[in-house]
Design a protein around this motif. Structure first.
Motif, short mmCIF file in Angstrom:
data_model
loop_
_atom_site.label_atom_id
_atom_site.label_comp_id
_atom_site.label_asym_id
_atom_site.label_seq_id
_atom_site.Cartn_x
_atom_site.Cartn_y
_atom_site.Cartn_z
N ALA A 184 -0.98 -0.60 0.47
CA ALA A 184 -0.91 -0.47 1.93
C ALA A 184 -1.73 -1.56 2.62
O ALA A 184 -1.34 -2.06 3.68
CB ALA A 184 -1.41 0.92 2.34
N GLN A 188 -0.40 -5.14 5.17
CA GLN A 188 -0.87 -5.49 6.51
C GLN A 188 -1.34 -6.94 6.61
O GLN A 188 -1.80 -7.38 7.66
CB GLN A 188 -2.00 -4.55 6.91
CG GLN A 188 -1.62 -3.09 6.94
CD GLN A 188 -0.34 -2.83 7.72
OE1 GLN A 188 -0.23 -3.26 8.87
NE2 GLN A 188 0.61 -2.15 7.10
N LEU A 208 7.54 -1.57 -1.75
CA LEU A 208 7.00 -1.48 -0.39
C LEU A 208 7.81 -0.49 0.45
O LEU A 208 7.27 0.33 1.18
CB LEU A 208 7.00 -2.85 0.28
CG LEU A 208 5.90 -3.83 -0.15
CD1 LEU A 208 6.19 -5.22 0.40
CD2 LEU A 208 4.54 -3.36 0.31
N ALA A 211 7.20 3.11 -0.56
CA ALA A 211 5.89 3.58 -0.11
C ALA A 211 5.81 3.67 1.41
O ALA A 211 4.75 3.99 1.96
CB ALA A 211 4.81 2.65 -0.64
N GLN A 213 5.97 1.19 3.43
CA GLN A 213 5.19 0.07 3.94
C GLN A 213 6.11 -1.06 4.38
O GLN A 213 7.13 -1.34 3.74
CB GLN A 213 4.22 -0.45 2.88
CG GLN A 213 3.25 0.58 2.36
CD GLN A 213 2.26 1.00 3.41
OE1 GLN A 213 2.00 0.26 4.36
NE2 GLN A 213 1.69 2.18 3.26
#
Length: 331
Positions: A184, A188, A208, A211, A213
């Motif tokens: 995570a 970002q 990703l 999840a 994300q």
């Protein structure tokens, strides 16, 4: 077409002038000019545009050059092999590998083979996964080291290995406070990724997405086609990367720190040979040495070649299928 004509054309392209091409080929300038003109007459279009003493390849000339270089390269190999046979030299060990395996496993394996069998002529080239498989299928090489998919009519898969992908971070990055980097947190940051055609890129994007994300707002991707490029970009502070671990192990860079990730992203790879050809002692030794070199890497898992289809399902199918694959630790 004659090989002399093709050699003259390629020499003019590579050197940038008739004069330099003539020096390279040990021919006169008029002879090189005549050979190029004969080739142009043969194929029916101009290969160069001429403006006084300057000569520039046409678009058609650039398009033809790649094929001519491949043809001349093959011819050079035939000449070299003919000379080797005349001298009674041993046949070179011909191999193709994706870059991560070429730098992360093959050097150790080849050193082990030569310690056992003695020095031998070796030719190793790096290529994309599909090109490695094609080189083995066509008989251009005796052995290929490649990422999945590997199975194909005409190929023998000897073993399949699995390693977990890692995070590559610049030295001093705040995420290095974690022994295991959260996916995570990576999402970002600005991510340096393999290009969209890469199998690894597909796996990273898939994990990703599973999840929940996405790349953080305003964080643009940097795409590249090689893990070593990604490491250099990370070292420059341009972002973070999720990579297969072999490149980082084989060519570690100062200023780049590798950490495990809290989500397992598998990198599958293996060894292939032509199905219909008997294996030489050297090829068999390389197959075994590659497995031994991989087996000492942290977290390595060996799979049976028969598991190929199920492993592909873990990559491109549903995530629950991973539990259907019977795996055995390399030890």
């Amino acid at each position: 077409m004659e090989s002399r004509q093709l050699e003259a054309f390629a020499a003019v392209i590579s050197t940038g002038s008739i004069t330099a091409a003539a020096q390279l080929l040990a021919r006169s300038q008029p002879a090189v000019t005549r050979l190029v003109q004969e080739l142009e007459a043969e194929i029916g279009y101009a290969l160069f545009s001429r403006n006084g003493p300057r000569i520039t390849p046409t678009e058609q000339g650039f398009l033809l050059y790649d094929d001519v270089e491949r043809a001349l390269g093959s011819l050079r190999k035939i000449r070299e092999r003919a000379a080797e046979i005349a001298r009674g030299d041993a046949r070179p060990l011909l191999m193709a590998a994706i870059s991560s395996l070429a730098v992360g496993l093959l050097p150790q394996a080849l050193r082990q083979v030569e310690n056992r069998l003695g020095p031998m002529p070796i030719q190793l080239r790096t290529a994309l996964p599909e090109q490695v498989a094609h080189a083995v299928l066509s008989g251009a090489v005796q052995l290929g080291a490649c990422s999945l998919p590997l199975a194909h009519n005409g190929l023998q898969v000897h073993w399949i290995g699995e390693l977990a992908c890692v995070a590559a971070l610049p030295a001093g990055d705040p995420l290095l406070a974690h022994d295991v980097v959260p996916l995570a947190a990576l999402a970002q940051r600005r991510i340096i990724s393999m290009n969209s055609t890469s199998h690894l890129r597909h796996r990273v994007d898939s994990v990703l997405a599973q999840a929940g994300q996405t790349v953080g707002p305003g964080r643009t991707l940097i795409e590249t086609n090689a893990s070593v490029n990604a490491q250099a970009l990370v070292r420059a502070g341009l972002g973070v990367a999720v990579l297969e671990p072999l490149t980082a192990l084989g060519t570690p860079l100062d200023g780049v720190v590798v950490r495990p990730i809290d989500v397992h992203i598998p990198f599958f790879f293996g060894v292939i040979t032509p199905q219909s050809r008997p294996l030489s002692a050297a090829v068999q030794a390389v197959i075994e040495a590659l497995l031994q070199a991989a087996a000492v890497l942290p977290g390595f898992v060996q799979h049976d070649a028969a598991d190929h289809a199920a492993l592909l399902q873990t990559v491109y199918g549903d995530e629950t299928s991973a539990t259907k694959v019977s795996r055995k630790a390399s030890r």
